[in-house]
Design a protein around this motif. Structure first.
Motif, PDB file in Angstrom:
ATOM      1  N   ARG A 271       0.835  -1.197   0.000  1.00  0.00           N
ATOM      2  CA  ARG A 271       0.000   0.000   0.000  1.00  0.00           C
ATOM      3  C   ARG A 271       0.881   1.265   0.000  1.00  0.00           C
ATOM      4  O   ARG A 271       0.659   2.201  -0.759  1.00  0.00           O
ATOM      5  N   LYS A 272       1.900   1.244   0.849  1.00  0.00           N
ATOM      6  CA  LYS A 272       2.776   2.419   0.924  1.00  0.00           C
ATOM      7  C   LYS A 272       3.685   2.519  -0.302  1.00  0.00           C
ATOM      8  O   LYS A 272       3.960   3.619  -0.787  1.00  0.00           O
ATOM      9  N   LEU A 273       4.134   1.389  -0.791  1.00  0.00           N
ATOM     10  CA  LEU A 273       4.980   1.425  -1.995  1.00  0.00           C
ATOM     11  C   LEU A 273       4.183   1.980  -3.173  1.00  0.00           C
ATOM     12  O   LEU A 273       4.715   2.726  -4.006  1.00  0.00           O
ATOM     13  N   LEU A 274       2.889   1.655  -3.204  1.00  0.00           N
ATOM     14  CA  LEU A 274       2.017   2.180  -4.267  1.00  0.00           C
ATOM     15  C   LEU A 274       1.962   3.708  -4.194  1.00  0.00           C
ATOM     16  O   LEU A 274       1.964   4.390  -5.226  1.00  0.00           O
ATOM     17  N   GLN A 275       1.937   4.244  -2.978  1.00  0.00           N
ATOM     18  CA  GLN A 275       1.935   5.705  -2.831  1.00  0.00           C
ATOM     19  C   GLN A 275       3.208   6.310  -3.408  1.00  0.00           C
ATOM     20  O   GLN A 275       3.169   7.358  -4.045  1.00  0.00           O
ATOM     21  N   LEU A 276       4.339   5.644  -3.172  1.00  0.00           N
ATOM     22  CA  LEU A 276       5.606   6.174  -3.715  1.00  0.00           C
ATOM     23  C   LEU A 276       5.557   6.213  -5.238  1.00  0.00           C
ATOM     24  O   LEU A 276       6.070   7.132  -5.864  1.00  0.00           O
ATOM     25  N   VAL A 277       4.914   5.185  -5.813  1.00  0.00           N
ATOM     26  CA  VAL A 277       4.799   5.118  -7.272  1.00  0.00           C
ATOM     27  C   VAL A 277       3.827   6.197  -7.757  1.00  0.00           C
ATOM     28  O   VAL A 277       4.160   7.012  -8.627  1.00  0.00           O
ATOM     29  N   ASN A 278       2.641   6.224  -7.160  1.00  0.00           N
ATOM     30  CA  ASN A 278       1.611   7.155  -7.624  1.00  0.00           C
ATOM     31  C   ASN A 278       2.000   8.616  -7.445  1.00  0.00           C
ATOM     32  O   ASN A 278       1.668   9.463  -8.257  1.00  0.00           O
ATOM     33  N   ASP A 279       2.709   8.912  -6.362  1.00  0.00           N
ATOM     34  CA  ASP A 279       3.091  10.310  -6.105  1.00  0.00           C
ATOM     35  C   ASP A 279       4.458  10.648  -6.721  1.00  0.00           C
ATOM     36  O   ASP A 279       5.036  11.693  -6.414  1.00  0.00           O
ATOM     37  N   ASN A 280       4.956   9.753  -7.570  1.00  0.00           N
ATOM     38  CA  ASN A 280       6.194  10.010  -8.333  1.00  0.00           C
ATOM     39  C   ASN A 280       7.436  10.260  -7.480  1.00  0.00           C
ATOM     40  O   ASN A 280       8.338  10.989  -7.890  1.00  0.00           O
ATOM     41  N   TYR A 281       7.484   9.648  -6.320  1.00  0.00           N
ATOM     42  CA  TYR A 281       8.735   9.715  -5.555  1.00  0.00           C
ATOM     43  C   TYR A 281       9.775   8.803  -6.203  1.00  0.00           C
ATOM     44  O   TYR A 281      10.973   8.956  -6.018  1.00  0.00           O
ATOM     45  N   VAL A 282       9.290   7.822  -6.933  1.00  0.00           N
ATOM     46  CA  VAL A 282      10.161   6.904  -7.669  1.00  0.00           C
ATOM     47  C   VAL A 282       9.600   6.804  -9.084  1.00  0.00           C
ATOM     48  O   VAL A 282       8.492   7.261  -9.349  1.00  0.00           O
ATOM     49  N   THR A 283      10.370   6.184  -9.988  1.00  0.00           N
ATOM     50  CA  THR A 283       9.920   6.163 -11.380  1.00  0.00           C
ATOM     51  C   THR A 283       8.934   5.032 -11.670  1.00  0.00           C
ATOM     52  O   THR A 283       8.338   4.986 -12.732  1.00  0.00           O
TER      53      THR A 283
END
Ligand code: ATP
Ligand code: MG
Length: 555
Positions: A271-283
């Motif tokens: 769930r949290k990794l998805l946030q990193l993806v969706n909010d463009n913290y990572v590519t």
């Protein structure tokens, strides 16, 4: 490995050996790995995969890959495909590929069976009313007024739920257990709810969906799983798991719990990794900084290293945070054995070898991997102009400095000994070029110069070197345990986790392949990135040669 077989058993293996000794399940071992296809797999899942597939392999059993896809809202086919690719890449083969959604018919029948035994009822209470009547861990709950509905009425209402006659949230099916149980999950848990959602496999066939607790154990049982291994948060669910199996009179699968793996400086929650993806913290999910299996693969980690890491951390019964340095150690240890050695200059300084003929190019032979004598050799061009690392030169060296300095000699790896004769500076006083001379009879392998030099440095020939983009990664989080900190975990992201530089790499890397790990001599382990093109090479730093981070952090 000899040590591995002598190692004491982990507690899951102990349970299996006890079961085998007593003839339980006729000596059969069948485990399953049950991901919910709502994200990409991470290092925690790798632990679960290695454990489930590992114990089955060890005891001659098998493992099913079962997608726990009972929640139609969060699941996608993209995730199913990535999960299969990741399990395979880790080196495991499943016996059967299964989907909990394939059991929707069975589960529906199971629910009817409970109703007919007087062990389930349709509740029309709102979720707020149900929550209010649930009680607290120290206070018993209250029976719903719908709890005494007749079997016939429940059967009819449940069928109408299935037929789509009621709106979402208006009715649920609950197991009739005990509203005073000390285990809150046993207080008449909801087992089916209405959801008008399109499921990735069953489409619009169903508008009622089973809850986790009414799907997982039953799926285990349908497959005749012998050892259902899950993480500690499911301990309180075990009583309900057993209750369902017992009252449905189906195959007695058993649940066993071990500690979740948490990794320092990382997040292990889809769930949290998805946030990193969706909010463009990572590519993306496969960003090399992500602790996902696809991220680690792109970063250049090997399946062998990840499996070794999972083996070394063992199977714990209490949650603990594992130091990411251990994972990096395992990666380094494996790459040291298999990586092709190449030369790359990451922070270049030009060196002119003034006594080397202009226009001459020598082809020097160098080893691909001294750790592996079958790995062969390759050719490195050598010429009058080369690049070396800026920090392999020091204008005012200390006594222990064995690299280049005015008047000092050093060996160029697989080439000649050179001496620094002159330092060229720009107007600002910065060193921009060195003029050196080479010792003609000091060629590696044929050295008759008799000159003792202590230092050897790497280099690339300027005319033939290729420019490449190098991505240097640091930890994605600034704190050890970002999930445990106050506030939003994203506040703890390390803003400097990616540094991009341009380097000069040796020409053999023009044909670098995605599947080959490289050691950039004296620099670390690197791999080609999928963004690379023949026009522009891109490399990821997998891991440094040494654990420099621990030193930095201790400063
Ligand atoms: P997440 O919170 O990341 O979504 P999850 O437990 O919900 O994790 P699932 O897809 O349901 O993810 O997990 C599949 C299997 O992997 C389960 O058996 C689960 O217990 C196990 N698993 C998940 N995370 C970890 C972890 N950090 N360590 C060990 N096993 C894990
Ligand atoms: Mg889950």
């Amino acid at each position: 490995m000899a040590e591995a077989s002598e190692k004491s058993l982990n507690f899951i293996e102990q349970i299996i050996e006890d079961d085998l000794a007593t003839g339980k399940n006729n000596g059969r071992v069948l485990t399953r790995f049950p991901p919910e296809p709502n994200g990409y797999l991470h290092i925690g899942h790798a632990k679960s995969i290695c454990l489930n597939f590992g114990v089955a392999q060890k005891y001659g059993g098998k493992t099913n890959l079962r997608f726990d896809d009972t929640n139609p809202v969060t699941e996608e086919t993209e995730y199913v495909e990535s999960i299969k690719a990741d399990v395979k890449w880790l080196g495991f083969d499943w016996a059967e590929e299964l989907y909990a959604s394939d059991y929707f018919d069975n589960l529906y029948e199971f629910a009817k069976k409970l109703i007919n035994k007087g062990l389930a009822y349709v509740d029309d209470s709102t979720s707020e009313e149900m929550a209010a009547m649930k009680g607290t861990p120290t206070m018993p709950g209250m029976n719903s007024s719908y709890r005494s509905r007749s079997i016939e009425e429940n059967a009819e209402l449940f069928e109408r739920m299935k037929n789509g006659e009621f709106a979402e949230g208006t009715r649920v099916l609950r197991a009739k257990i005990d509203m005073a149980s000390t285990n809150m999950l046993m207080r008449d848990p909801v087992i089916y709810r209405i959801k008008f959602a399109t499921h990735h496999r069953t489409g619009d066939k169903w508008c009622i969906y089973p809850m986790y607790d009414f799907a997982h154990g039953q799926s285990d049982s349908i497959e005749e799983i012998t050892h259902s291994i899950c993480t500690l948060e499911f301990v309180p669910h075990r009583e309900l798991y057993d209750w369902c199996i017992e009252n449905l009179e189906i195959f007695p699968s058993k649940q066993y719990e071990f500690a979740r793996l948490s990794l320092s400086y990382a997040i292990t929650s889809k769930r949290k990794l998805l946030q990193l993806v969706n909010d463009n913290y990572v590519t993306g999910w496969d960003d090399p900084r992500m602790p996902t299996i696809s991220g680690m693969r792109r970063r250049g980690y090997t399946p062998e290293a990840i499996r070794e890491f999972c083996e070394r951390i063992g199977v714990a019964k209490r949650d603990n945070l594992i130091d990411v340095s251990l994972l990096e150690f395992c990666v380094r240890e494996h790459l040291n054995k298999i990586a092709t050695r190449v030369m790359a200059v990451l922070d270049p300084l030009k060196v002119i070898i003034t006594n080397y003929p202009e226009g001459k190019v020598e082809e020097l032979t160098t080893e691909n991997n001294p750790e592996d004598h079958d790995s062969g050799t390759r050719i490195m061009p050598f010429s009058r102009e080369i690049w070396i690392e800026k920090d392999d030169f020091m204008e005012n060296p200390s006594k222990k400095y064995f690299r280049l300095a005015p008047g000092l000699m050093v060996r160029l790896k697989s080439a000649y000994i050179v001496r620094c004769d002159e330092v060229i500076k720009n107007a600002a006083g910065e060193v921009i070029e060195l003029h050196c001379s080479y010792i003609e009879n000091s060629k590696s392998g044929q050295d008759t110069s008799g000159i003792p030099v202590k230092g050897t440095i790497h280099w690339v020939s300027a005319a033939q070197a290729i420019e490449a983009e190098i991505r240097l990664y640091d930890r994605l989080f600034k704190v050890e345990d970002p999930s445990r900190e106050d506030g939003d975990f994203k506040e703890y992201i390390n803003q400097d986790s990616l540094q991009t530089i341009t380097a000069f790499v040796e020409p053999s890397l023009a044909t670098a392949s995605l599947s080959t790990p490289y050691q950039f001599l004296r620099k670390g382990y690197y791999c080609l990135d999928q963004d690379s093109t023949p026009e522009k090479l891109v490399f990821n730093r997998t891991v440094g040669l040494r654990d420099t981070w621990a030193k930095e952090a201790g400063k």
